[in-house]
Design a protein around this motif. Structure first.
Motif, PDB file in Angstrom:
ATOM      1  N   LYS A  74      42.716  22.974  38.123  1.00 23.04           N
ATOM      2  CA  LYS A  74      41.908  24.246  37.416  1.00 23.04           C
ATOM      3  C   LYS A  74      42.834  25.409  37.349  1.00 23.04           C
ATOM      4  O   LYS A  74      43.355  25.824  38.543  1.00 23.04           O
ATOM      5  CB  LYS A  74      40.817  24.221  38.599  1.00 23.04           C
ATOM      6  CG  LYS A  74      39.532  23.341  38.281  1.00 23.04           C
ATOM      7  CD  LYS A  74      38.491  23.887  39.359  1.00 23.04           C
ATOM      8  CE  LYS A  74      37.322  22.670  39.131  1.00 23.04           C
ATOM      9  NZ  LYS A  74      36.246  22.909  40.018  1.00 23.04           N
ATOM     10  N   ARG A  75      43.237  25.852  36.430  1.00 18.53           N
ATOM     11  CA  ARG A  75      44.055  26.901  36.325  1.00 18.53           C
ATOM     12  C   ARG A  75      42.959  28.302  35.962  1.00 18.53           C
ATOM     13  O   ARG A  75      42.239  28.120  34.759  1.00 18.53           O
ATOM     14  CB  ARG A  75      45.239  26.592  34.988  1.00 18.53           C
ATOM     15  CG  ARG A  75      46.045  27.974  34.696  1.00 18.53           C
ATOM     16  CD  ARG A  75      47.055  27.598  33.808  1.00 18.53           C
ATOM     17  NE  ARG A  75      47.992  26.403  34.455  1.00 18.53           N
ATOM     18  CZ  ARG A  75      49.044  26.595  34.786  1.00 18.53           C
ATOM     19  NH1 ARG A  75      49.359  27.868  35.263  1.00 18.53           N
ATOM     20  NH2 ARG A  75      49.901  25.741  35.272  1.00 18.53           N
ATOM     21  N   TYR A  76      43.218  29.117  36.580  1.00 19.91           N
ATOM     22  CA  TYR A  76      42.674  30.532  36.087  1.00 19.91           C
ATOM     23  C   TYR A  76      43.498  31.640  35.713  1.00 19.91           C
ATOM     24  O   TYR A  76      44.423  31.908  36.023  1.00 19.91           O
ATOM     25  CB  TYR A  76      41.859  30.844  37.579  1.00 19.91           C
ATOM     26  CG  TYR A  76      40.724  29.829  37.978  1.00 19.91           C
ATOM     27  CD1 TYR A  76      39.582  30.096  37.470  1.00 19.91           C
ATOM     28  CD2 TYR A  76      41.110  29.146  38.880  1.00 19.91           C
ATOM     29  CE1 TYR A  76      38.539  28.952  37.965  1.00 19.91           C
ATOM     30  CE2 TYR A  76      39.991  28.161  39.540  1.00 19.91           C
ATOM     31  CZ  TYR A  76      38.853  28.324  38.892  1.00 19.91           C
ATOM     32  OH  TYR A  76      38.051  27.221  39.714  1.00 19.91           O
ATOM     33  N   VAL A  77      42.946  32.309  34.421  1.00 16.16           N
ATOM     34  CA  VAL A  77      43.500  33.351  34.149  1.00 16.16           C
ATOM     35  C   VAL A  77      42.657  34.495  33.726  1.00 16.16           C
ATOM     36  O   VAL A  77      41.399  34.376  33.801  1.00 16.16           O
ATOM     37  CB  VAL A  77      43.843  33.058  32.498  1.00 16.16           C
ATOM     38  CG1 VAL A  77      45.067  32.028  32.515  1.00 16.16           C
ATOM     39  CG2 VAL A  77      42.739  32.580  31.593  1.00 16.16           C
ATOM     40  N   LEU A  78      43.094  35.533  33.829  1.00  8.84           N
ATOM     41  CA  LEU A  78      42.235  36.794  33.805  1.00  8.84           C
ATOM     42  C   LEU A  78      41.703  36.991  32.359  1.00  8.84           C
ATOM     43  O   LEU A  78      42.257  36.747  31.225  1.00  8.84           O
ATOM     44  CB  LEU A  78      42.852  38.256  33.874  1.00  8.84           C
ATOM     45  CG  LEU A  78      43.396  38.134  35.497  1.00  8.84           C
ATOM     46  CD1 LEU A  78      44.528  39.577  35.540  1.00  8.84           C
ATOM     47  CD2 LEU A  78      42.435  38.452  36.535  1.00  8.84           C
ATOM     48  N   THR A  79      40.429  37.235  32.234  1.00  6.63           N
ATOM     49  CA  THR A  79      39.894  37.724  30.831  1.00  6.63           C
ATOM     50  C   THR A  79      40.266  38.952  30.536  1.00  6.63           C
ATOM     51  O   THR A  79      40.835  39.730  31.207  1.00  6.63           O
ATOM     52  CB  THR A  79      38.203  37.659  30.817  1.00  6.63           C
ATOM     53  OG1 THR A  79      37.920  38.560  31.812  1.00  6.63           O
ATOM     54  CG2 THR A  79      37.753  36.202  31.216  1.00  6.63           C
ATOM     55  N   GLU A  80      39.871  39.774  29.229  1.00  4.27           N
ATOM     56  CA  GLU A  80      40.090  40.938  29.075  1.00  4.27           C
ATOM     57  C   GLU A  80      39.657  41.761  30.072  1.00  4.27           C
ATOM     58  O   GLU A  80      40.253  42.880  30.324  1.00  4.27           O
ATOM     59  CB  GLU A  80      39.604  41.270  27.623  1.00  4.27           C
ATOM     60  CG  GLU A  80      39.868  42.705  27.116  1.00  4.27           C
ATOM     61  CD  GLU A  80      41.376  42.988  26.875  1.00  4.27           C
ATOM     62  OE1 GLU A  80      41.649  43.989  26.943  1.00  4.27           O
ATOM     63  OE2 GLU A  80      42.275  41.962  26.751  1.00  4.27           O
ATOM     64  N   GLU A  81      38.107  41.810  30.209  1.00  2.31           N
ATOM     65  CA  GLU A  81      37.663  42.733  31.346  1.00  2.31           C
ATOM     66  C   GLU A  81      38.364  42.539  32.755  1.00  2.31           C
ATOM     67  O   GLU A  81      38.651  43.376  33.448  1.00  2.31           O
ATOM     68  CB  GLU A  81      36.166  42.035  31.696  1.00  2.31           C
ATOM     69  CG  GLU A  81      35.486  43.169  32.755  1.00  2.31           C
ATOM     70  CD  GLU A  81      33.978  42.806  32.401  1.00  2.31           C
ATOM     71  OE1 GLU A  81      33.206  43.616  33.064  1.00  2.31           O
ATOM     72  OE2 GLU A  81      33.452  42.162  31.853  1.00  2.31           O
ATOM     73  N   GLY A  82      38.979  41.353  33.142  1.00  9.34           N
ATOM     74  CA  GLY A  82      39.731  41.161  34.196  1.00  9.34           C
ATOM     75  C   GLY A  82      40.872  41.895  34.169  1.00  9.34           C
ATOM     76  O   GLY A  82      41.435  42.353  35.084  1.00  9.34           O
TER      77      GLY A  82
END
Length: 102
Positions: A74-82
Motif C-alpha cells: 500500500k503506497r500512499y501519495v499526497l492528493t492536491e489538497e494534501g
C-alpha cells in the motif's frame, strides 16, 4: 449526524498523534509504502494505520502503485489538497519544530 465542515474535520485530524507527521513524511515524488512509515514515525503501527485511513477518507492522501511494488504493498501519495496542507505546515516551520521535539 456530523455537522462539521471539511476544514473542521481536517483540523481535528491534525490534532491527533502522528497526523501532521504522516503528511510530512510522505515522499513528495514517489509516495511512501505503509510498512515504511514505522521508520519515520514514533507512533504504533496500529495508530499509523488509523491515521492513514483517516487522511485518506479526508482526501489528503490516496493509494498509488509503482511498478516495483510487491503485490499487496500500500503506497500512499499526497492528493492536491494534501500537498497544499503540507506547504502550509512547512511554512509554519513545523518540520523543524518536530525534529527538535524528537
Amino acid at each position: 449526524m456530523d455537522d462539521r465542515t471539511p476544514e473542521e474535520e481536517i483540523a481535528d485530524f491534525l490534532k491527533k498523534d502522528g497526523a501532521i507527521e504522516i503528511i510530512l513524511v510522505i515522499d513528495k515524488k514517489a509516495g511512501t509504502i505503509h510498512s515504511n512509515f514505522k521508520d519515520y514515525l514514533h507512533i504504533s503501527r496500529a495508530t499509523v494505520t488509523k491515521r492513514l485511513e483517516k487522511a485518506e477518507s479526508l482526501g489528503l492522501i490516496e493509494q498509488s502503485r509503482q511498478p516495483e511494488d510487491h503485490g499487496n504493498a500500500k503506497r500512499y501519495v499526497l492528493t492536491e489538497e494534501g500537498r497544499m496542507l503540507r506547504v502550509a505546515v512547512e511554512s509554519m516551520g513545523l518540520p523543524e519544530k518536530y525534529q527538535q521535539y524528537i
